[in-house]
Design an enzyme around this catalytic site. Sequence first.
Site, PDB file in Angstrom:
ATOM      1  N   PHE B 131       1.119  -1.178   0.219  1.00 43.01           N
ATOM      2  CA  PHE B 131       0.128   0.257  -0.097  1.00 43.01           C
ATOM      3  C   PHE B 131       0.967   1.243   0.097  1.00 43.01           C
ATOM      4  O   PHE B 131       1.865   1.325   0.930  1.00 43.01           O
ATOM      5  CB  PHE B 131      -0.868   0.170   1.142  1.00 43.01           C
ATOM      6  CG  PHE B 131      -1.770   1.045   1.079  1.00 43.01           C
ATOM      7  CD1 PHE B 131      -3.047   0.990   0.332  1.00 43.01           C
ATOM      8  CD2 PHE B 131      -1.870   2.401   1.559  1.00 43.01           C
ATOM      9  CE1 PHE B 131      -3.895   2.019   0.173  1.00 43.01           C
ATOM     10  CE2 PHE B 131      -2.793   3.251   1.771  1.00 43.01           C
ATOM     11  CZ  PHE B 131      -3.734   3.269   0.958  1.00 43.01           C
ATOM     12  N   ASP B 207       2.426  -4.975   8.455  1.00 43.07           N
ATOM     13  CA  ASP B 207       1.121  -4.228   8.294  1.00 43.07           C
ATOM     14  C   ASP B 207      -0.053  -5.099   8.166  1.00 43.07           C
ATOM     15  O   ASP B 207       0.000  -5.834   7.221  1.00 43.07           O
ATOM     16  CB  ASP B 207       1.289  -3.399   7.073  1.00 43.07           C
ATOM     17  CG  ASP B 207      -0.108  -2.483   6.902  1.00 43.07           C
ATOM     18  OD1 ASP B 207      -1.114  -2.666   7.474  1.00 43.07           O
ATOM     19  OD2 ASP B 207       0.138  -1.498   5.788  1.00 43.07           O
ATOM     20  N   TYR B 232     -10.597   0.573  10.685  1.00 45.52           N
ATOM     21  CA  TYR B 232     -11.840   0.887  10.059  1.00 45.52           C
ATOM     22  C   TYR B 232     -12.110   0.135   8.814  1.00 45.52           C
ATOM     23  O   TYR B 232     -13.079   0.226   8.301  1.00 45.52           O
ATOM     24  CB  TYR B 232     -11.965   2.553   9.479  1.00 45.52           C
ATOM     25  CG  TYR B 232     -10.565   2.736   8.497  1.00 45.52           C
ATOM     26  CD1 TYR B 232     -10.409   2.466   7.343  1.00 45.52           C
ATOM     27  CD2 TYR B 232      -9.530   3.862   8.982  1.00 45.52           C
ATOM     28  CE1 TYR B 232      -9.409   2.996   6.533  1.00 45.52           C
ATOM     29  CE2 TYR B 232      -8.568   4.133   8.263  1.00 45.52           C
ATOM     30  CZ  TYR B 232      -8.689   3.718   7.077  1.00 45.52           C
ATOM     31  OH  TYR B 232      -7.605   4.433   6.074  1.00 45.52           O
ATOM     32  N   LYS B 233     -11.392  -0.946   8.742  1.00 45.53           N
ATOM     33  CA  LYS B 233     -12.002  -1.923   7.702  1.00 45.53           C
ATOM     34  C   LYS B 233     -12.454  -3.140   8.229  1.00 45.53           C
ATOM     35  O   LYS B 233     -13.793  -2.760   8.802  1.00 45.53           O
ATOM     36  CB  LYS B 233     -10.473  -2.474   6.937  1.00 45.53           C
ATOM     37  CG  LYS B 233      -9.914  -1.207   6.181  1.00 45.53           C
ATOM     38  CD  LYS B 233      -8.374  -1.876   5.698  1.00 45.53           C
ATOM     39  CE  LYS B 233      -7.657  -0.757   4.852  1.00 45.53           C
ATOM     40  NZ  LYS B 233      -8.334  -0.126   3.893  1.00 45.53           N
ATOM     41  N   ARG B 381     -12.653  -4.795  -6.583  1.00 43.02           N
ATOM     42  CA  ARG B 381     -12.399  -5.620  -5.496  1.00 43.02           C
ATOM     43  C   ARG B 381     -14.038  -5.772  -4.864  1.00 43.02           C
ATOM     44  O   ARG B 381     -14.772  -5.181  -4.824  1.00 43.02           O
ATOM     45  CB  ARG B 381     -11.644  -4.827  -4.409  1.00 43.02           C
ATOM     46  CG  ARG B 381     -10.248  -4.372  -5.050  1.00 43.02           C
ATOM     47  CD  ARG B 381      -9.438  -3.854  -3.796  1.00 43.02           C
ATOM     48  NE  ARG B 381     -10.253  -2.912  -3.082  1.00 43.02           N
ATOM     49  CZ  ARG B 381      -9.319  -2.366  -1.843  1.00 43.02           C
ATOM     50  NH1 ARG B 381      -8.511  -2.800  -1.536  1.00 43.02           N
ATOM     51  NH2 ARG B 381     -10.299  -1.685  -1.070  1.00 43.02           N
TER      52      ARG B 381
END
Lengths: 422, 422
Positions: B131, B207, B232-233, B381
């Site tokens: 990312f 990560d 937040y995922k 996705r």
Amino acid sequence: MDFEKLAQLDAADPLAHCRAQFVIPADTVYLDGNSLGLLSHATQARVAEVTAGQWGQDGIKSWNKHQWVQLPQRVGEKLAPLIGAAPGQVVCCDSISVNLFKALSAALSLVKQQDEGARPRHQVLSTRDNFPTDLYMVQGLSSIVGSERCELQLADESELLANPQAFITEQTAVVLITEVNFRTGRRLPVAKLIEHAHRVGARVIVDLAHSAGAMPVALDAWQADFAVGCTYKYLNGGPGAPAFIYVAKRHLPAISQPLAGWFGHANPFAFEADYEAAPGIEKMLSGTPAVLAMAAVDAALDSFTGVDLQQLRAKSVQLSELFLDLLESTGCANEFRCISPAQSHERGSQLSFAHDDAYAICQALIDAKIIADFRAPNYLRVGFTPLYTRFTDIGLAVERLAQIMADKSYLAPQFQQRHKVT
Amino acid sequence: MDFEKLAQLDAADPLAHCRAQFVIPADTVYLDGNSLGLLSHATQARVAEVTAGQWGQDGIKSWNKHQWVQLPQRVGEKLAPLIGAAPGQVVCCDSISVNLFKALSAALSLVKQQDEGARPRHQVLSTRDNFPTDLYMVQGLSSIVGSERCELQLADESELLANPQAFITEQTAVVLITEVNFRTGRRLPVAKLIEHAHRVGARVIVDLAHSAGAMPVALDAWQADFAVGCTYKYLNGGPGAPAFIYVAKRHLPAISQPLAGWFGHANPFAFEADYEAAPGIEKMLSGTPAVLAMAAVDAALDSFTGVDLQQLRAKSVQLSELFLDLLESTGCANEFRCISPAQSHERGSQLSFAHDDAYAICQALIDAKIIADFRAPNYLRVGFTPLYTRFTDIGLAVERLAQIMADKSYLAPQFQQRHKVT
């Protein structure tokens, strides 16, 4: 206490109508807006709307549909007029500590460019009595870039003001100055210090934690280089709300900052492997914006709509003068040593009093529903928030303080026992 | 589409009851929990309570009365079992970007101590397809400490996995690895990479943005050195919610990090001018915690109470296998190139499909109330959140996708027009 007269002052107050915008804790006089400002009804409604209405109903679509993605800039632009900044120079993001790190790095990078060829200066001058996090962030940066590139230098506040040239010298890279001292409420002559700094080629970072929302600030007019500030004190943005950062437009093309997160990228949604800073103030952003918290700040700022900052300041001065006058009249003023300057133009929007039993007195006041706060080692602080503090509140606060001092109820064990305070 | 069979799968699902804890957008299939998890009823209630009940009614007193001051640690401890961490190693704070900066600095400081005398290693190895913010933070740190102390080295993900020894060498200071690739959903063998790194004295930062809350994670068992992650995922903490950071207990005494804000101080409320890091994991904190946002995370984590992470993972695998099977059965699978690994144990909790019109197809899906997302340059996705995604949802999603592909409705101009997406 002449409450009739105080009620008349409230009736004549051109800002009196602002108070209705806030949730005022029941039967309470809240004199701690310098630590945590109160919730506004609009903020409460906005947080509920962003949570249930936006996140809850629209999920990921909200980033575009409800413009979450622009929040840091939008809130920054709403803040700008309160700190004397033209558009394009302010964003809301991260904590004040993290923003200080960015501003420090950016200021040092600027000085390094300007001194090219020569051995770059490395001294960061601040005041010994500055809010600790400001000093810690300089120490933190120094710990990784080395003291030969960033070295904290501390001056006594009064000595600095008496003789700025002795401290701000050709060796000074950055002056890091907080306008209003968190302990004493002393207001420093920022414009003058900036002038001194610029004369020797140093850059200035102004910390507006205790200024923004309490008095007019004129960053552009002062020719400030960088500024950071807090939104949870006089701006009422909520506990631990995201802070702000200002960079003067003239510096934006040249500076860089190391917390180079994807929201500071020129094109974050291209997901490129190489960092390319956004051209404008967005380069000061780092990670994904804290939407719930930032929406609260956004809503809180609306309570400043139509408020004349000169009028705000005038009321702040009136409130603090009234506090001092009433305290004097109760006869207990001499039990305290007021460590705030005597002249109102040298003060922010708070008063601080030294007393050996300041902690217990503060606890007794809180117990009597007068919310003040304590700062180590022995200071009682009372803050005035012109948007919601009434003249009547000052009367109530002084009356109860005088009572506590008269009956020495603060000596009770429950008030003496210490616990963590903020 | 055999919805009767899917309903049977839902009826037999041991996690089926978890869905009722969430606010599900009306008539919507939400397959974007890998980008922004859904709001839980408990989170909604907590945010309202912290806003109106705590901040609104108790103001500054809330820091003690409602234990706001302990939020970073409390939320960290609640998170710890989800990532395989014993107590005292996790705090919730800041953004993942900012936490990466702290972890990188701390890891480099550790390697420097360990290599004392010798010229310290400076290479930070990551994957080109990581990312972007992960790579940017290395570049940002490098920009101030110099490439001789921090230099980003990029490896192709597949080449790294095929031949780790060729990339993780005696020159490597830090390996920065994201367990699940945000584009492809590929899950990397973190334990194995950590082993390789430790063999040559390098430290590892993991990560967990796309892992935490989606599958079991075993930081302690892996002997991970540092980790960061997003709440937040799959953890449903809310848009831009504060992230987390993990430091293995064995490293805590030795490490330091430069974002040395007052909340990381050993004694923050003494307001001392000199920074002295807290002895424990609190040294990774910086500024004042974002209370509203962190309270949301705290409440969101309660939906994992009693959830068996092996069961969670099993359902995640079932959901994605079902998606692939159903897509195959519609006959439109061959229009896409699935860029996620074929083997489920090599995947996270998402599937990614390449298609030249991926952007428009995603828009058409969203219009049909199937919330998927798009990632540049041409990936669609779909994410599976075992706590609230039903088997029936997968049927609905594939049915509508097949419809969109059959009638080519994605070619309509309103779906082709691009706007910023997150």
